[in-house]
Design a protein around this motif. Structure first.
Motif, PDB file in Angstrom:
ATOM      1  N   THR A 137      -3.341  11.422  -1.266  1.00  0.00           N
ATOM      2  CA  THR A 137      -1.994  11.198  -1.431  1.00  0.00           C
ATOM      3  C   THR A 137      -0.771  12.259  -1.198  1.00  0.00           C
ATOM      4  O   THR A 137      -1.355  13.437  -1.477  1.00  0.00           O
ATOM      5  CB  THR A 137      -1.756  10.399  -2.758  1.00  0.00           C
ATOM      6  OG1 THR A 137      -1.984  11.257  -3.777  1.00  0.00           O
ATOM      7  CG2 THR A 137      -2.385   9.185  -2.722  1.00  0.00           C
ATOM      8  N   LYS A 164      -3.124   7.580   1.611  1.00  0.00           N
ATOM      9  CA  LYS A 164      -2.969   6.234   1.108  1.00  0.00           C
ATOM     10  C   LYS A 164      -1.201   6.000   1.009  1.00  0.00           C
ATOM     11  O   LYS A 164      -0.889   4.721   0.970  1.00  0.00           O
ATOM     12  CB  LYS A 164      -3.415   5.887  -0.312  1.00  0.00           C
ATOM     13  CG  LYS A 164      -5.011   6.075  -0.531  1.00  0.00           C
ATOM     14  CD  LYS A 164      -5.524   5.705  -1.859  1.00  0.00           C
ATOM     15  CE  LYS A 164      -6.995   5.754  -1.936  1.00  0.00           C
ATOM     16  NZ  LYS A 164      -7.524   5.586  -3.140  1.00  0.00           N
ATOM     17  N   THR A 165      -0.391   6.888   0.523  1.00  0.00           N
ATOM     18  CA  THR A 165       0.861   6.768   0.031  1.00  0.00           C
ATOM     19  C   THR A 165       1.509   8.171  -0.026  1.00  0.00           C
ATOM     20  O   THR A 165       0.768   9.235  -0.274  1.00  0.00           O
ATOM     21  CB  THR A 165       1.224   5.898  -1.120  1.00  0.00           C
ATOM     22  OG1 THR A 165       2.478   5.549  -1.128  1.00  0.00           O
ATOM     23  CG2 THR A 165       0.820   6.721  -2.271  1.00  0.00           C
ATOM     24  N   SER A 191      -2.822   2.568   2.866  1.00  0.00           N
ATOM     25  CA  SER A 191      -2.749   1.531   1.811  1.00  0.00           C
ATOM     26  C   SER A 191      -1.491   0.523   2.195  1.00  0.00           C
ATOM     27  O   SER A 191      -0.518   0.809   2.771  1.00  0.00           O
ATOM     28  CB  SER A 191      -2.580   2.154   0.244  1.00  0.00           C
ATOM     29  OG  SER A 191      -2.114   1.169  -0.317  1.00  0.00           O
ATOM     30  N   THR A 192      -1.741  -0.754   2.105  1.00  0.00           N
ATOM     31  CA  THR A 192      -0.865  -1.842   2.356  1.00  0.00           C
ATOM     32  C   THR A 192       0.356  -1.675   1.624  1.00  0.00           C
ATOM     33  O   THR A 192       1.373  -2.079   2.080  1.00  0.00           O
ATOM     34  CB  THR A 192      -1.369  -3.349   2.114  1.00  0.00           C
ATOM     35  OG1 THR A 192      -1.681  -3.231   0.467  1.00  0.00           O
ATOM     36  CG2 THR A 192      -2.603  -3.454   2.946  1.00  0.00           C
ATOM     37  N   SER A 193       0.490  -0.929   0.519  1.00  0.00           N
ATOM     38  CA  SER A 193       1.801  -0.726  -0.230  1.00  0.00           C
ATOM     39  C   SER A 193       2.068   0.820   0.006  1.00  0.00           C
ATOM     40  O   SER A 193       2.825   1.303  -0.814  1.00  0.00           O
ATOM     41  CB  SER A 193       1.470  -0.982  -1.886  1.00  0.00           C
ATOM     42  OG  SER A 193       0.517  -0.147  -2.126  1.00  0.00           O
ATOM     43  N   GLY A 194       1.603   1.610   0.665  1.00  0.00           N
ATOM     44  CA  GLY A 194       1.540   2.998   0.898  1.00  0.00           C
ATOM     45  C   GLY A 194       3.068   3.126   1.562  1.00  0.00           C
ATOM     46  O   GLY A 194       3.525   2.128   2.276  1.00  0.00           O
ATOM     47  N   THR A 195       3.751   4.228   1.022  1.00  0.00           N
ATOM     48  CA  THR A 195       5.114   4.498   1.780  1.00  0.00           C
ATOM     49  C   THR A 195       4.993   5.853   2.384  1.00  0.00           C
ATOM     50  O   THR A 195       4.102   6.843   2.137  1.00  0.00           O
ATOM     51  CB  THR A 195       6.155   4.722   0.528  1.00  0.00           C
ATOM     52  OG1 THR A 195       5.627   5.500  -0.435  1.00  0.00           O
ATOM     53  CG2 THR A 195       6.311   3.292  -0.055  1.00  0.00           C
TER      54      THR A 195
END
Length: 211
Positions: A137, A164-165, A191-195
């Motif tokens: 990350t 991941k993010t 990650s699906t919620s990664g930014t």
């Protein structure tokens, strides 16, 4: 002073802090300069502060150094300097250095040039390689985190950044100065919620970004 040093096919593994393709750390040096040094070997550590040229640049200047080796570690993993920490030398510099080797950080602060940057000017540096192995990350194409005492200027990232993010084309987080820097790499959050950085440059900015 180290000049024109090269490591070839010198794969290394370290189980303690500080691992570098040319030198582990300048921690106890009064002054330190590395010029036109090239690392071709892989550098691998089970812990942190891992760099293609130096693990920890506490003191000194790196000029026209190049890394071609794959650099692997947990946090503060980078092509040139794993970390540039807060230290007595407030005039540290990384100038005209280039990374061509993949950066594989399993945790935070992966960078094409430096994992974390304190009290340093990173100037005219380029990263051409992938930063991140998809599981880490908070990584950037040039630096993972640029603290308020550090500057990144006139530098370019061409490599993709993956994790991941928390991904930025130049830096995950900037607290200092970023000026005249460009990114043409792709930011890939696994990650699906990664930014990732909305501007492609910095994910989180509390400092100054211009140009």
């Amino acid at each position: 002073t180290i000049s024109n040093a090269q490591t070839k096919d010198a794969d290394g593994n370290a189980i303690t802090h500080y691992a570098g393709g040319i030198i582990a750390t300048s921690e106890n040096a009064v002054s330190f300069t590395a010029t036109t040094c090239i690392n071709y070997g892989a550098v691998t550590s089970n812990v942190n502060r891992v760099g293609g040229i130096i693990g920890s640049l506490n003191v000194g200047k790196l000029t026209s150094c190049v890394n071609y080796g794959v650099i692997t570690g947990t946090s503060n993993v980078a092509g040139i300097a794993g970390t540039v920490p807060w230290a007595s030398d407030t005039t540290k510099s990384i100038y005209k250095c280039t990374n061509q080797g993949a950066i594989k950080n399993s945790s935070y602060f992966g960078g094409g040039i430096a994992g974390s940057a304190n009290q340093v000017t990173i100037d005219n540096c380029k990263n051409y390689a992938v930063v991140g192995n998809g599981t880490g990350t908070n990584s950037g194409g040039i630096v993972g985190i640029n603290y308020n005492t550090a500057s990144v200027i006139n530098s370019t990232n061409y490599g993709n950044v993956t994790g991941k993010t928390g991904l930025g084309g130049i830096a995950f987080k900037n607290e200092g100065t970023i000026q005249n820097c460009t990114n043409s790499g792709t930011l890939i959050a696994t990650s699906t919620s990664g930014t990732v950085a909305e501007d492609g440059i910095v994910h989180t900015n509390t400092g100054t970004v211009t140009g």
